[in-house]
Structures are given as C-alpha cells and as structure tokens.
Scaffold this active site. Structure first.
Site, short mmCIF file in Angstrom:
data_model
loop_
_atom_site.label_atom_id
_atom_site.label_comp_id
_atom_site.label_asym_id
_atom_site.label_seq_id
_atom_site.Cartn_x
_atom_site.Cartn_y
_atom_site.Cartn_z
N HIS A 79 10.28 -18.73 -0.88
CA HIS A 79 9.10 -17.88 -0.74
C HIS A 79 8.03 -18.55 0.11
O HIS A 79 7.25 -17.89 0.79
CB HIS A 79 8.58 -17.52 -2.13
CG HIS A 79 9.41 -16.46 -2.78
ND1 HIS A 79 9.52 -16.30 -4.12
CD2 HIS A 79 10.19 -15.50 -2.23
CE1 HIS A 79 10.33 -15.28 -4.39
NE2 HIS A 79 10.75 -14.79 -3.26
N ARG B 17 -15.40 -2.95 0.24
CA ARG B 17 -14.39 -2.61 -0.78
C ARG B 17 -14.96 -3.02 -2.13
O ARG B 17 -14.75 -4.13 -2.60
CB ARG B 17 -13.08 -3.34 -0.50
CG ARG B 17 -12.30 -2.81 0.70
CD ARG B 17 -10.94 -3.48 0.81
NE ARG B 17 -10.02 -2.76 1.67
CZ ARG B 17 -9.72 -3.11 2.93
NH1 ARG B 17 -10.27 -4.17 3.47
NH2 ARG B 17 -8.85 -2.41 3.63
N ARG C 263 -18.02 1.74 -0.35
CA ARG C 263 -16.98 2.63 -0.89
C ARG C 263 -16.96 2.48 -2.40
O ARG C 263 -16.94 1.35 -2.90
CB ARG C 263 -15.62 2.26 -0.31
CG ARG C 263 -14.51 3.11 -0.89
CD ARG C 263 -13.20 2.86 -0.21
NE ARG C 263 -12.58 1.62 -0.65
CZ ARG C 263 -11.44 1.15 -0.16
NH1 ARG C 263 -10.82 1.82 0.82
NH2 ARG C 263 -10.92 0.04 -0.59
N GLU D 119 -7.84 9.40 4.12
CA GLU D 119 -6.64 8.58 3.95
C GLU D 119 -5.51 9.36 3.30
O GLU D 119 -4.45 8.84 3.03
CB GLU D 119 -6.95 7.29 3.18
CG GLU D 119 -7.77 7.45 1.95
CD GLU D 119 -8.19 6.12 1.33
OE1 GLU D 119 -7.74 5.06 1.78
OE2 GLU D 119 -8.97 6.15 0.36
N ASN E 251 -4.42 2.69 6.65
CA ASN E 251 -3.39 2.04 5.83
C ASN E 251 -2.76 3.07 4.89
O ASN E 251 -1.55 3.18 4.77
CB ASN E 251 -3.99 0.90 4.99
CG ASN E 251 -4.77 -0.09 5.83
OD1 ASN E 251 -4.57 -0.16 7.03
ND2 ASN E 251 -5.65 -0.84 5.21
N ASP E 252 -3.64 3.80 4.20
CA ASP E 252 -3.11 4.81 3.28
C ASP E 252 -2.69 6.07 4.02
O ASP E 252 -1.68 6.69 3.68
CB ASP E 252 -4.16 5.16 2.23
CG ASP E 252 -4.13 4.16 1.08
OD1 ASP E 252 -3.02 3.87 0.62
OD2 ASP E 252 -5.18 3.65 0.70
N ARG F 205 3.19 1.65 1.51
CA ARG F 205 2.62 0.64 2.43
C ARG F 205 2.99 -0.78 2.02
O ARG F 205 2.87 -1.70 2.81
CB ARG F 205 1.10 0.80 2.51
CG ARG F 205 0.38 0.47 1.24
CD ARG F 205 -1.06 0.93 1.26
NE ARG F 205 -2.00 -0.16 1.47
CZ ARG F 205 -3.31 -0.02 1.43
NH1 ARG F 205 -3.86 1.17 1.23
NH2 ARG F 205 -4.11 -1.03 1.62
N CYS G 289 -11.32 2.56 9.56
CA CYS G 289 -11.47 1.28 8.85
C CYS G 289 -10.13 0.72 8.40
O CYS G 289 -10.08 -0.33 7.76
CB CYS G 289 -12.43 1.40 7.68
SG CYS G 289 -11.85 2.56 6.43
C1 PEP Z 1 -7.05 2.26 4.16
O1 PEP Z 1 -6.35 2.86 3.33
O2 PEP Z 1 -6.81 2.26 5.39
C2 PEP Z 1 -8.21 1.50 3.72
C3 PEP Z 1 -9.06 0.96 4.57
O3 PEP Z 1 -8.36 1.34 2.39
P1 PEP Z 1 -7.58 0.22 1.53
O4 PEP Z 1 -6.76 -0.60 2.47
O5 PEP Z 1 -8.63 -0.57 0.82
O6 PEP Z 1 -6.74 1.07 0.61
MG MG Z 2 -7.03 3.10 1.28
#
Ligand code: PEP
Ligand code: MG
Length: 852
Positions: free
Chosen positions: A467, A574, A611, A704, A727-728, A738, A775
C-alpha cells in the site's frame, strides 16, 4: 418438557420483532424473541447465567443460562456505530449473574438524539433449543413482568439438530493468482458477516474464522490450494452455497479463471518472493520499483521509535473501555482521512484506509486483545500483543502479497497504540531535497510526507504491491522497495540519484548526470516561482476578460494562505471539516467564531462562499449516525441531512448569518436536486435571519446532481449563484462511483456529457445574470481551464497550491479561441477526444520530479 422464564430486563412498551426497522432482527435472522421500547437506562439480567459475550461497543450482551440457552440483549438499532459512546457495561465476560443484576447502563437522552432507534431486542440466539415462545404484550415493568417464556428442546436433542445443521462444502480450488490476500479476505469476511451460523475456512486440517480478515490471511491460502467452508447453524446451507460460489469465482479478485475441479494431484502453488537483487557496482544499490520517476537529493535515514507500554492494567472493565474508546477514536480518524482523500479524488488511497478501518473490527484481533485484558493486562499491552502476533504471522508468509500486509496491520496497530498511550508520533523534520531511507514506512507515514521536502524514498521491506507503493505512485513520488540492506548504512546527507523506473539508488553519480536532472528540475521550479511572483496580479485573458480565481478551503489555517498565493477569495469552504474528528457537533458559538475569523482573514471585498454541512455518502460523522444504506451516495447526503436534522442546519445558518457583517459571506447548499429543497432551506434561513434581526445573505447552490443542471433555468430564478461541483456531477452523470478504484480513470469531468451539463447551467443562469463557477477538481486541470472559460464559466475555485498556475494559464488564453475550443469539446464523443484537443500545457518532456 422444561421451560425458561425470561424476565423483562427494561421497562417499556413491547414490540414484536417483525416490526423492528432492521431486517436482520425483523426477519429473525439472529433468533426469536421480543423488543422493548425502553423508558429506563439500565439493562438488567433477564435470567440467571454467565456473561458469554459482551460487545466491544458496550451496547449488547449475551447470557448463557445453566440450561445452555443463549440470550442476546441488544440495546438499540445500529448502536454499534456509537462505538461505546453513551454505554457503560457493568459486568465483564465470564461473570456469573443472577436475574436482576444490572448489566449495561446507557444514557437514554444522549442516545435518543443520536441512535437510529432505542428499541432493545431480547433474543434467544440458539434457536435449536426453542420449541415455542409465549410472549408478553403491552407495557412491561423491569424485573417484575415476564417478557416471554421459552419452552425448551432438551439439549441432547438440540445438539443432534445442530449437528444436522453443520454443512461442509465440496473442495474448492482457489483460483486467485496471488492467493487469498487482503482484498479477497475482506470480501469473504464481510460476506460471512451477513450470515448467523458459525463459519470456518478449512485448509489442510487448519481452520480460520471466516469473519476475520487476519485469520483468513493467516491461513496463507495460495493459488491452487484446496479449501472447504464449514458452517453450523440455521442458515448454514445458504452460507456454504454462497461462500463456496464466491471463493470459486475469485472472491472479488479480477481475472480469476475458475480453477479445474480438484484432483488429488493438484498442488498448491505459491509465487515465490522475488530474490533480492544485489548490484555488482559498489555505487549502485538495487531494489524493486515501487513508484516510477527520477529524483536527486540527500539521504535522510528515518528511524522509528518504539512505543513503550505498561503491562499491568487498572482492572479489566477500565481497560476494556479504554480500548473501545481508542478504537472509536481511530475509526473517527480513519474515516475523516478517507473523506478528505475522497474529496481530493484520491480513491486508491481512500480504499487503503477503508481496509485499515475494517482491521479495527477484526474479531480475531479483538479476541486476542480481550483475552489479555481479561487476564489483567493493560489495553495498550493487550492491543500491542494482538497486533504483533498477527503481524509476525503475516510477515513470515511465503506469499509476498500477504507478507506486505503486515505493514498495514502495524500501521493500524500504531495508530491505536498512540491513542491509548497518549503518544504524539513525532513528525520527522527532514531537510529540503531529502531522499528518505527507512526499514519500512507505513501507509499513514507515506500519505503524510511533506512533498515540498521529500524527493523520493527507499524502504528495505515492502514491495511493488504494498500500500505504501500505491500511495507513492498516487503522490507521483519516486520510490524503491526491498532495497539492499546496505542502504540503511548510507550516511545522512549523501547525494544520491533514485531511479524509480530501474529500481536503483546511485550513490556517486557523475556530475553531468546530476546536472542534467537538476537543470530540468530548476526549469520547473523557476516556472513555479514565476507563477507565484505574479500570483497577486489579476487573471485577465489576452483579450481582456477577467476571471475570478478563488480557493477551495477546509478551515482557518487554509484561509491564512490564500492571499499569499493570489487567491481572490473563497469559492468553497467545505464546512464539514469543522464537524470532523470530534465527538459532537460544534456549537453555534464555536461555528460563529470560526466563520468570523475566516471572513476577517479573507477580508472585505473578497467573497467567502460557505457551503453548509455536506456529510453522508462517503463522509460519515461518528455522532451523526445515518442508518446503513445500500447506496449511500444516493441516500441521505448533503442538504438532505440538513433537512432531516433541521436543528443542525438552523444552528449552522445562525452562525453564518451572525458572521455576515465580518466579510462578503455567501451561503451555498450542497447536493440540491429539487427546487423544493432550495425553498425549504431558504425558508429556514429567512426565519433564522428574522429571529436574529440580521439581513439575509446571498444564497447559491452547488450544481452537482444532473437534475440541478438540467433545471438550471428554473433554479436561476431563486438561487443567487451556481457553483458546479464536477466531482459529484461527474459521478452522478456517468453513474460511476467517484471513489471506485477500478472506474476512477473513467470518472473524468471532461466527459462531454458533463461539459454539456455545465454549458446548460450557464445557459440557464444567463437571463438572470447569475454567476456560474466551478469548484470541482477540473477547475485546476490545465486541459479543462480554456474549455470552461469558453463555455462561459466566470469563476474557478481551486485547491490552494493550484492558484498561481491557474492564474498564469488564464493570462495566456484568448476568449475567442476558448469559445471555439469549447464548441469542439461539447461536440466531441468522449473524454479522451476532449483531452486530445488540448496539448497538456504542463506536460514535461521527462518524468523528472518537480517540487509541488
Ligand atoms: C464536488 O462535488 O465537485 C465538490 C466540490 O464537492 P465535494 O468534492 O466536497 O463533494
Ligand atoms: Mg460534492
């Protein structure tokens, strides 16, 4: 026929098991009995008996009566996740108790607000002893009323039934090329935990508990080995069928061809560990490549101190509680670490620490520790011996993959030991440009390495599949494992070249070689410095469009770095980081102070987008148990948690509103998928603002969830701004987790499907002149930056270190070219096709290490 009377161990209303909101109890998988909705907080013994089991989390106890009946008393539902908080066991394993003896004290008020339910199950576990039950109903009084009467099957007859319920599988030939290492063992252990019967894996006369990852690994099951599954209990047949099928198919390992049916001539094959190579050149030390890349630096020998423990404990109860608490704290640390890694899109690393969490509940480890505690040892001593015993067993195995997992066990062991002994593990202070050499590094050490000072590392132990190697690769840090022992003798400060591709450490490199490598490193370093020198200048394209480049931060410490790096504010605070690594939620006052300090640090005139709490899914909070969900990412996450727990949401909103005058604060809600959610939280916000007598703050949403992007035009009427969480948005658009280690490379925010949703958001926002920012991770991807600009995004919120480079890149772009590029990207067929449109402006001609 004999009968056994079970007295009510609590006062309260009786519930039939079928109505319990937990399928395991409701479907009587554990056994038959009743449930009580308690009105008092002391569980007493419902009959005479011996304490046959006491759960480490203190929420459940099993009594074995003189008749051999096993009675489980389980306080609450999913209360194991409370990790002992709110519970105080009053007895210990092996105690003989009389009916009426207090067993567990629990804090009703505390648990009422945190546990899923306080319904307490009283269950006869060995169902083969039960002929029938006569049950009470209505309200029962503790110690007075009979809860149920069990008509007993005589023991001899039951034993015969149990023997009849023992099922042994056919011989299964292990197909896994690397045997049953950690991953398949974890798959088997978690599957075994879904059955009630006892389950063993048998190999050559030895048996291992199939619910224990370490016990399975300790059997050292190699490819071609012949094993059997042995189960005893009511669901033995189903368990054997399921586990045999999974074992035969490779227990979740990829690329396992089902092995041919076993024959007496099948011989277990074990991949022999590669012989350690030795170099004939005195200036070269050989190892195996753990992570590619080239690094030049000075040797720094890293030596670990041993944590000393006291052998004798302060009484079994006290030591048991200490161990439970320490395990709970370690759980909290690991889940927070995992959440941070997920947030940084580091799925492979997150998976490693998830496996560490699994080790914390390993029944074999806990059994060894428990038996030492019962003999009067301290929790630290008991834990250390459990870890040492298992780690040595693993390290001695022929299978190199298993042997390398000993290091993970030591890592988890050390984490818990440090908590138990109150030891702060000293952080090594290594000089700049260090090439670390150590006997071994743990995954935690590696993840915490200071990348600005460490150029690479070599370990005497380990291998390319450890790892530590996986983490080194994810950090882009060149590394060697299994290096010749002579490396441990190299003096600190010696100049070396580490070649992670060839697996060599060169001690006396030629001047030209070092010069060439240094030159390339300097070029990269110079570019970083130039970017930093201009970081405070605005990010204006060549044709005059100004973009806002702001920071993604987790708290005050990050906020202090923004200005120096040229950040123009905060695009994403965050706030969940304020809620992590603690045993309860921060108060309104604490939150207010933090938001106020961050706002003052960021400064007036610079946006601070806070947020609201974004937990659930991959971001658990120990004190906010969310019932187990089949699909946590599609369950109670983000704003849904806040709507379900308005107390939490309102407290946070009040704290943010009160901090309003101290900066340019805006509020953003995560995981919005429906307009009604936005309306509900805005109504809460308006009510709290009215109560406080303070003005409202601008309110935006994270985009998202695809629904929010598709409905952007409708949202734009009611949201003041949008920030796209790619990301989401990517995971939900592509229906790919993810954090999935295998799918991770495909979870690319540059997929045209995601880009089109961003473009749709921009279009929806346009008539109302709402800002659209990004973001998510792609905001700092040099390939994505011109495309996002071309789509019409006007704010990029990126991680702190990325700010200077993103601003520098924007200054080289033209909007008309960006728009043309975006058009082609939106029309492309795949993420690969989009990436092919833009040569990576950061690409280096070689694999040289560049300081981050
Ligand atoms: C995202 O989902 O792109 C995001 C910025 O929020 P997090 O990564 O904190 O879920
Ligand atoms: Mg997110």
């Amino acid at each position: 026929m004999s009968e056994l009377k079970i007295m009510s161990p609590l006062s309260g209303q009786v519930w039939p098991l079928e109505r319990i909101p937990d399928p395991v109890f409701a479907q009587k998988m554990v056994g038959d009995g009743l449930s009580i909705d308690p009105t008092d907080g002391v569980l007493i013994a419902a009959c005479d008996g011996e304490v046959a089991a006491l759960h480490a989390a203190g929420h459940a106890v099993t009594l074995r009566t003189p008749e051999g009946v096993e009675l489980l008393m389980h306080v609450g539902i999913d209360t194991v996740s409370m990790k002992g908080q709110g519970f105080k066991p009053l007895v210990k394993l092996g105690d003989q108790v009389k009916a009426g003896t207090p067993l567990i004290e629990f804090d009703l008020d505390f648990l009422a607000t945190r546990a899923k339910s306080l319904l307490t199950q009283i269950i006869v576990v060995n169902g083969e002893r039960v002929k029938w039950l006569e049950r009470a109903s209505g309200y029962v009084a503790v110690g007075k009323d009979t809860l149920f009467t069990v008509a007993l099957v005589e023991e001899a007859a039951a034993a015969a039934t149990n023997a009849a319920l023992t099922v042994t599988s056919e011989v299964i030939v292990i197909p896994n090329p690397t045997g049953l290492h950690a991953r398949p063992s974890a798959v088997l252990a978690s599957l075994a935990k879904t059955f009630q019967c006892t389950l063993k894996l048998e190999l050559g006369g030895q048996q291992a508990n199939l619910r224990s990852v370490t016990a399975i690994m300790a059997l050292d099951v190699a490819q071609g080995a012949k094993v059997r599954v042995v189960a005893s209990g009511l669901d033995a047949k189903a368990a054997v069928e399921k586990l045999s099928a999974v074992l035969a198919a490779g227990s979740g390992d990829e690329g396992c061809e089902p092995a041919p049916a076993a024959t007496s001539t099948t011989v277990a094959k074990v991949a022999a560990p590669p012989a350690r190579q030795r170099s004939t050149d005195p200036n070269v030390l050989m190892g195996v490549s753990a992570s590619p890349g080239l690094a030049v630096g000075q040797v720094f020998q890293l030596r670990r101190e041993e944590i000393r423990v006291t052998e004798t404990g302060a009484g079994a109860n006290a030591e048991r509680t200490r161990l439970t608490d320490a395990l709970g704290t370690a759980h909290g640390q690991l889940s927070a670490l995992r959440a941070q890694l997920h947030a940084k899109r580091e799925a492979a690393k997150a998976a490693i620490f998830a496996a560490h969490e699994e080790l914390l509940t390993d029944p074999d480890l806990l059994d060894i520790a428990e038996s030492a505690i019962a003999k009067g040892k301290s929790a630290a001593f008991a834990w250390k011996s459990a870890i040492t015993t298992h780690a040595e067993r693993l390290a001695g195995m022929r299978n190199p993959l298993l042997a390398q997992r000993a290091n993970d066990l030591r890592d988890v062991g050390l984490r818990v030991l440090a908590i138990l002994t109150g030891t702060t593990l000293a952080k090594a202070e290594y000089p700049p440009n260090s090439v670390l050499i150590a006997e071994d590094l743990t995954p935690s050490d590696t993840a915490a390495l200071d990348r600005t000072r460490v150029m690479g590392f070599c370990t005497a132990r380990g291998g390319s599949t450890s790892h530590v190697a996986i983490i080194a690769r994810s950090l882009g840090l060149p590394a060697l494992a299994g290096i010749e022992p002579g490396a441990l003798e190299v003096a600190d400060g010696t100049l070396v070249i580490l070649d992670g591709n060839k697996g060599t450490l060169r001690l006396n490199a030629s001047a030209e070689e070092v010069a060439r490598i240094r030159k390339a490193q300097e070029r990269a370093e110079q570019r970083r410095k130039d970017n930093l020198a201009h970081a405070r200048e605005p990010a204006i394209t060549l044709d005059g469009t100004r973009l806002e480049v702001v920071a993604n931060i987790g708290g005050l410490k990050d906020a202090t770095k923004i200005a120096g790096l040229g950040g123009e504010g905060v695009g994403l605070l965050r706030s969940e980081f304020l809620f992590m690594e603690r045993s309860d939620a921060p108060t309104e006052e604490e939150q207010f102070e933090t938001y106020k300090s961050i706002a003052q640090t960021v400064g007036q005139g610079h946006p601070l987008i806070i947020r609201t709490l974004d937990v659930g899914g991959d971001k658990p909070l120990a004190y906010l148990p969310i019932p187990k969900e089949d699909n946590p990412f599609l369950g109670e996450r983000g704003v849904r948690v806040g709507l379900d727990r308005p107390d939490l949401m309102r407290t946070q909103l009040r704290a943010i509103l009160r901090a309003g005058p101290f900066g340019d604060i805006r509020i953003m809600f995560p995981m919005i998928s429906r307009l009604s959610e936005l309306r509900d939280v805005k109504a809460m916000l308006a009510e709290e603002a009215a109560k406080l007598g303070v003005p409202l703050l601008p309110t935006g949403i994270m985009v998202e969830v695809p629904a929010a992007a598709v409905m952007a035009a409708q949202f734009a009427r009611e949201a003041d701004f949008f920030s796209v969480g790619t990301n989401d948005l990517t995971q939900y658009t592509l229906a790919m987790d993810r954090g999935h280690p295998k799918l991770a490379p495909q979870v690319d925010g540059l997929n045209p499907a995601v880009l089109r949703l961003i473009a749709h958001t921009v279009k929806g926002a346009e008539p109302f002149k709402r800002m659209v920012g990004v973001c998510g991770g792609i905001a700092s991807d040099p390939v994505a930056v011109p495309i996002l600009l071309g789509i019409g995004v006007t704010e990029l919120s990126v991680s702190l270190p990325a700010i200077p480079a993103v601003k520098a890149q924007i200054r080289t772009l033209r909007m008309d070219a960006c728009r043309a590029l975006a058009e082609r990207a939106l029309a492309a067929e795949s993420a690969e096709a989009v990436r092919a449109l833009v040569p990576d402006p950061d690409a280096e001609p070689s694999t040289l290490q560049v300081k981050a």
